[in-house]
Design a protein around this motif. Structure first.
Motif, PDB file in Angstrom:
ATOM      1  N   ARG A  97       0.833  -1.208   0.000  1.00 52.13           N
ATOM      2  CA  ARG A  97       0.000   0.000   0.000  1.00 52.13           C
ATOM      3  C   ARG A  97       0.866   1.257   0.000  1.00 52.13           C
ATOM      4  N   LEU A  98       0.570   2.150  -0.923  1.00 52.00           N
ATOM      5  CA  LEU A  98       1.268   3.420  -1.014  1.00 52.00           C
ATOM      6  C   LEU A  98       0.586   4.426  -0.088  1.00 52.00           C
ATOM      7  N   ASN A  99       1.355   5.040   0.786  1.00 56.88           N
ATOM      8  CA  ASN A  99       0.863   6.102   1.661  1.00 56.88           C
ATOM      9  C   ASN A  99       1.348   7.429   1.111  1.00 56.88           C
ATOM     10  N   VAL A 100       0.395   8.306   0.796  1.00 58.35           N
ATOM     11  CA  VAL A 100       0.724   9.631   0.279  1.00 58.35           C
ATOM     12  C   VAL A 100       0.332  10.636   1.364  1.00 58.35           C
ATOM     13  N   HIS A 101       1.325  11.267   1.959  1.00 63.16           N
ATOM     14  CA  HIS A 101       1.100  12.255   3.019  1.00 63.16           C
ATOM     15  C   HIS A 101       1.036  13.632   2.378  1.00 63.16           C
ATOM     16  N   VAL A 102      -0.014  14.388   2.710  1.00 64.41           N
ATOM     17  CA  VAL A 102      -0.164  15.733   2.166  1.00 64.41           C
ATOM     18  C   VAL A 102      -0.361  16.729   3.297  1.00 64.41           C
ATOM     19  N   ASP A 103      -0.009  17.990   3.044  1.00 66.37           N
ATOM     20  CA  ASP A 103      -0.265  19.037   4.035  1.00 66.37           C
ATOM     21  C   ASP A 103      -1.644  19.643   3.763  1.00 66.37           C
ATOM     22  N   ASP A 104      -1.996  20.662   4.526  1.00 66.94           N
ATOM     23  CA  ASP A 104      -3.329  21.266   4.397  1.00 66.94           C
ATOM     24  C   ASP A 104      -3.592  21.874   3.029  1.00 66.94           C
ATOM     25  N   SER A 105      -2.541  22.245   2.315  1.00 70.72           N
ATOM     26  CA  SER A 105      -2.729  22.846   0.989  1.00 70.72           C
ATOM     27  C   SER A 105      -2.749  21.798  -0.130  1.00 70.72           C
ATOM     28  N   GLY A 106      -2.585  20.508   0.238  1.00 71.19           N
ATOM     29  CA  GLY A 106      -2.598  19.452  -0.769  1.00 71.19           C
ATOM     30  C   GLY A 106      -1.240  19.147  -1.353  1.00 71.19           C
ATOM     31  N   THR A 107      -0.193  19.721  -0.807  1.00 68.48           N
ATOM     32  CA  THR A 107       1.163  19.451  -1.273  1.00 68.48           C
ATOM     33  C   THR A 107       1.653  18.149  -0.653  1.00 68.48           C
ATOM     34  N   ILE A 108       2.208  17.284  -1.476  1.00 68.38           N
ATOM     35  CA  ILE A 108       2.706  15.993  -1.002  1.00 68.38           C
ATOM     36  C   ILE A 108       3.980  16.242  -0.187  1.00 68.38           C
ATOM     37  N   THR A 109       3.969  15.748   1.064  1.00 64.61           N
ATOM     38  CA  THR A 109       5.115  15.959   1.957  1.00 64.61           C
ATOM     39  C   THR A 109       5.943  14.702   2.142  1.00 64.61           C
ATOM     40  N   ARG A 110       5.332  13.552   1.905  1.00 70.54           N
ATOM     41  CA  ARG A 110       6.056  12.285   2.080  1.00 70.54           C
ATOM     42  C   ARG A 110       5.308  11.186   1.349  1.00 70.54           C
ATOM     43  N   VAL A 111       6.049  10.208   0.845  1.00 70.06           N
ATOM     44  CA  VAL A 111       5.469   9.054   0.183  1.00 70.06           C
ATOM     45  C   VAL A 111       6.219   7.825   0.698  1.00 70.06           C
ATOM     46  N   ASP A 112       5.454   6.834   1.190  1.00 68.54           N
ATOM     47  CA  ASP A 112       6.083   5.594   1.664  1.00 68.54           C
ATOM     48  C   ASP A 112       5.103   4.440   1.504  1.00 68.54           C
ATOM     49  N   PHE A 113       5.561   3.270   1.807  1.00 65.75           N
ATOM     50  CA  PHE A 113       4.725   2.078   1.729  1.00 65.75           C
ATOM     51  C   PHE A 113       4.451   1.572   3.134  1.00 65.75           C
ATOM     52  N   GLY A 114       3.284   0.980   3.323  1.00 69.71           N
ATOM     53  CA  GLY A 114       3.010   0.395   4.628  1.00 69.71           C
ATOM     54  C   GLY A 114       1.565   0.302   4.962  1.00 69.71           C
TER      55      GLY A 114
END
Length: 114
Positions: A97-114
């Motif tokens: 599973r791909l985890n896409v972390h975004v901030d309040d403005s929708g900017t991707i801050t981190r991408v990892d698996f888990g």
């Protein structure tokens, strides 16, 4: 040492030798020869998305952001989840599973698996 203890130790040693033997050196009987493993597929580098804007399904891209700086939710490999600040996430680990972390403005801050 009692003979029953000796038998137990010998059996344990034999099992350990079989279990911990390097691949291809197992002494366990095999019904047929094992086929060589296929090469592991290369995992795409999603870290290139960090700093880009995520466009959620059904949303329009933000005005003035070049298309090259956008990542569309429809293009995320499945399974995935989008993690926003303050959101609750389950703790089960899924290596696919791909985890896409975004901030309040929708900017991707981190991408990892888990």
């Amino acid at each position: 040492m009692h003979s029953s203890h000796l038998k137990t130790l010998v059996t344990a040693a034999a099992l350990a030798a079989t279990f911990f033997a390097p691949a291809g050196e197992s002494r366990a009987a095999e019904p047929h020869a094992a086929e060589p493993h296929s090469p592991v597929a290369a995992v795409p580098d999603h870290s290139q998305w960090v700093g880009r804007t995520l466009v959620r399904a059904g949303d329009r891209p933000p005005a003035g952001v070049p298309a090259a700086r956008l990542v569309h939710e429809r293009d995320l490999p499945k399974p995935y989840r989008i993690i926003t600040p303050g959101s609750f996430v389950t703790q089960e680990y899924n290596p696919d599973r791909l985890n896409v972390h975004v901030d309040d403005s929708g900017t991707i801050t981190r991408v990892d698996f888990g």
